[in-house]
Scaffold this active site. Structure first.
Site, PDB file in Angstrom:
ATOM      1  N   THR A   1      -4.935  -6.527  12.844  1.00 47.73           N
ATOM      2  CA  THR A   1      -4.293  -7.613  12.086  1.00 47.73           C
ATOM      3  C   THR A   1      -2.847  -7.222  11.756  1.00 47.73           C
ATOM      4  OG1 THR A   1      -6.461  -8.009  11.109  1.00 47.73           O
ATOM      5  CG2 THR A   1      -4.620  -9.158  10.113  1.00 47.73           C
TER       6      THR A   1
ATOM      7  N   CYS B   1      10.314   0.965  18.790  1.00 42.23           N
ATOM      8  CA  CYS B   1       9.725   1.248  20.107  1.00 42.23           C
ATOM      9  C   CYS B   1       8.537   0.298  20.293  1.00 42.23           C
ATOM     10  CB  CYS B   1       9.289   2.714  20.170  1.00 42.23           C
ATOM     11  SG  CYS B   1       9.079   3.296  21.850  1.00 42.23           S
TER      12      CYS B   1
ATOM     13  N   TRP C   1       0.824  -1.216   0.000  1.00 42.42           N
ATOM     14  CA  TRP C   1       0.000   0.000   0.000  1.00 42.42           C
ATOM     15  C   TRP C   1       0.855   1.262   0.000  1.00 42.42           C
ATOM     16  CZ3 TRP C   1      -0.399  -4.121   3.249  1.00 42.42           C
ATOM     17  CH2 TRP C   1       0.247  -4.037   4.471  1.00 42.42           C
TER      18      TRP C   1
ATOM     19  N   CYS D   1      14.839  11.329  23.876  1.00 35.52           N
ATOM     20  CA  CYS D   1      13.855  10.519  24.596  1.00 35.52           C
ATOM     21  C   CYS D   1      13.957  10.720  26.107  1.00 35.52           C
ATOM     22  CB  CYS D   1      14.038   9.041  24.251  1.00 35.52           C
ATOM     23  SG  CYS D   1      12.807   8.005  25.056  1.00 35.52           S
TER      24      CYS D   1
ATOM     25  N   TYR E   1      -8.593   7.861  13.813  1.00 35.39           N
ATOM     26  CA  TYR E   1      -7.279   7.373  13.379  1.00 35.39           C
ATOM     27  C   TYR E   1      -7.247   7.171  11.856  1.00 35.39           C
ATOM     28  CZ  TYR E   1      -3.546   4.345  12.112  1.00 35.39           C
ATOM     29  OH  TYR E   1      -2.477   3.835  11.436  1.00 35.39           O
TER      30      TYR E   1
ATOM     31  N   ASP F   1      -2.928   6.165  17.192  1.00 35.22           N
ATOM     32  CA  ASP F   1      -3.398   4.842  17.612  1.00 35.22           C
ATOM     33  C   ASP F   1      -2.562   4.380  18.815  1.00 35.22           C
ATOM     34  OD1 ASP F   1      -0.957   4.252  16.542  1.00 35.22           O
ATOM     35  OD2 ASP F   1      -1.650   2.635  15.238  1.00 35.22           O
TER      36      ASP F   1
ATOM     37  N   GLU G   1      -5.553   0.516   5.742  1.00 34.42           N
ATOM     38  CA  GLU G   1      -5.699   0.921   7.140  1.00 34.42           C
ATOM     39  C   GLU G   1      -6.809   0.123   7.830  1.00 34.42           C
ATOM     40  OE1 GLU G   1      -3.846   2.637   9.019  1.00 34.42           O
ATOM     41  OE2 GLU G   1      -2.489   3.452   7.526  1.00 34.42           O
TER      42      GLU G   1
HETATM   43 FE1  SF4 Z   1      11.191   4.294  22.319  1.00 35.22          FE
HETATM   44 FE2  SF4 Z   1      12.594   6.225  23.492  1.00 35.22          FE
HETATM   45 FE3  SF4 Z   1      13.673   3.857  23.168  1.00 35.22          FE
HETATM   46 FE4  SF4 Z   1      13.215   5.396  21.047  1.00 35.22          FE
HETATM   47  S1  SF4 Z   1      14.638   5.775  22.713  1.00 35.22           S
HETATM   48  S2  SF4 Z   1      12.804   3.203  21.221  1.00 35.22           S
HETATM   49  S3  SF4 Z   1      11.329   6.400  21.660  1.00 35.22           S
HETATM   50  S4  SF4 Z   1      11.910   4.335  24.420  1.00 35.22           S
END
Ligand code: SF4
Length: 352
Positions: A49, A199, A30, A216, A126, A144, A43
């Protein structure tokens, strides 16, 4: 972090995230040709799924039902056959309803307008955000569970990610970020890609591979792996049932489910509430006018839906002669018949 600092941090994300996305993004069918129709179908399929499971379904669906006029005109049985095995069949029914609405109100196209997209059946915030940004280049957030998880970790935000107030705040914050970008669709997809591949849910995030680890807050404060916080789920309702797979030569007996509710309109194996003994199954089948030549217990199986769990005791029965069926909701169906789509909850029982 207060909300102002959160927004400032989110504004720093797009440059490194998009550079990473351009390098590593997965090639998905897609993404090759992101027309509004293809983005919409993908979507909807991707809700509940996995990507790998969706790929072959998507290819077959858009090859056989290539646009909104074709979707509006497709027979329900053919539509459901294209969905057979994906589960959550109301998604397919809603696709057709929305296609009919688009024929009536938008000249057979999806509208390039967020509130109008939201007005179509089955398109929520979403999906409207994803279609708006990916297919039309609009600054529409697509928030989401993935995006909520990634942003909770990025911002070290310990708010319950099931809270509607948090979702609303995140949509507003991401809207501010998207309004400054020339590639809103790619940004939304990059955030989703980060959530899917780096993540990740259900385990420690792969921070050493993350393009925004330097930004982060979850890593800085050492709490990334403990996020997101989520209130405990309500337990599922358990239902016990007895299922009969009744065979005459190469055909099996199917029962048509009601047109509303769970697995609406699909063709299941006959079943009844509770776990029955073999003699009770004999009496039940006899009440349907069936006299099996052989009847035996084949095993037990479980199927889990979002809110219900079915515990199924499965019997197999063979008939010596074609049955006289109780009414038109029952049919004998051959292996290759395409017009009696069966939900996975039942088709998987054939392996017992
Ligand atoms: Fe997730 Fe932060 Fe690790 Fe990146 S650094 S994977 S945003 S926890």
């Amino acid at each position: 972090m207060n909300e102002t600092n959160q927004l400032a941090r989110l504004r720093e994300i797009p440059a490194p995230l998009l550079a990473w996305y351009d390098r590593v993004k997965r090639s998905l069918p897609w993404r090759e040709l992101p027309t509004p129709y293809r983005v919409w179908i993908s979507e909807i399929m991707l809700q509940q799924t996995r990507v790998e499971a969706v790929k072959p379904y998507f290819e077959r669906f858009v090859a056989d039902i290539p646009d909104i006029p074709a979707l509006a005109a497709v027979e329900d049985a053919i539509l459901l056959k294209h969905w057979e095995g994906l589960g959550y069949y109301s998604r397919a029914r809603n696709l057709k309803k929305a296609a009919l609405q688009a024929m009536e109100r938008f000249d057979g196209q999806l509208p390039a307008d967020y509130p109008q997209l939201l007005s179509l059946t089955g398109i929520g915030e979403y999906t409207a955000g994803a279609i708006g940004s990916i297919a039309f280049g609009l600054p529409t957030p697509a928030v989401d569970g993935n995006v909520l998880r990634v942003t909770a970790r990025l911002l070290a935000d310990e708010t319950d990610i099931l809270s509607p107030a948090l979702k609303k705040l995140r949509r507003q914050q991401l809207l501010s970020v998207l309004e400054e970008l020339s590639r809103p669709g790619d940004f939304n997809q990059a955030l989703m890609e980060l959530g899917a591949c780096v993540c990740i849910p259900n385990g420690a995030p792969l921070c050493e591979r993350c393009p925004v680890s330097h930004l982060c807050e979850g890593v800085k404060t050492g709490i990334a792996a403990a996020l997101p916080k989520k209130s405990p789920k309500k337990s599922r309702k358990m239902q016990q049932m007895t299922v009969a797979i009744v065979t005459y030569q190469a055909e099996t007996l199917r029962h048509h489910r009601p047109e509303t509710g769970l697995l609406a309109g699909l063709w299941e194996f006959p079943h009844t509430e509770g776990f029955l003994s073999q003699s009770e199954v004999g009496a039940w089948l006899s009440s349907l006018g069936l006299s099996p030549a052989r009847l035996w217990q084949a095993g037990e199986a479980t199927h889990i839906f979002t809110h219900i769990e079915w515990k199924m005791r499965v019997y197999r029965a063979t008939l010596a002669a074609p049955p006289a069926l109780p009414d038109s909701n029952y049919r004998m169906v051959g292996e290759d018949e395409e017009d009696a789509p069966m939900p996975t909850a039942f088709s998987k029982l054939l392996a017992l």
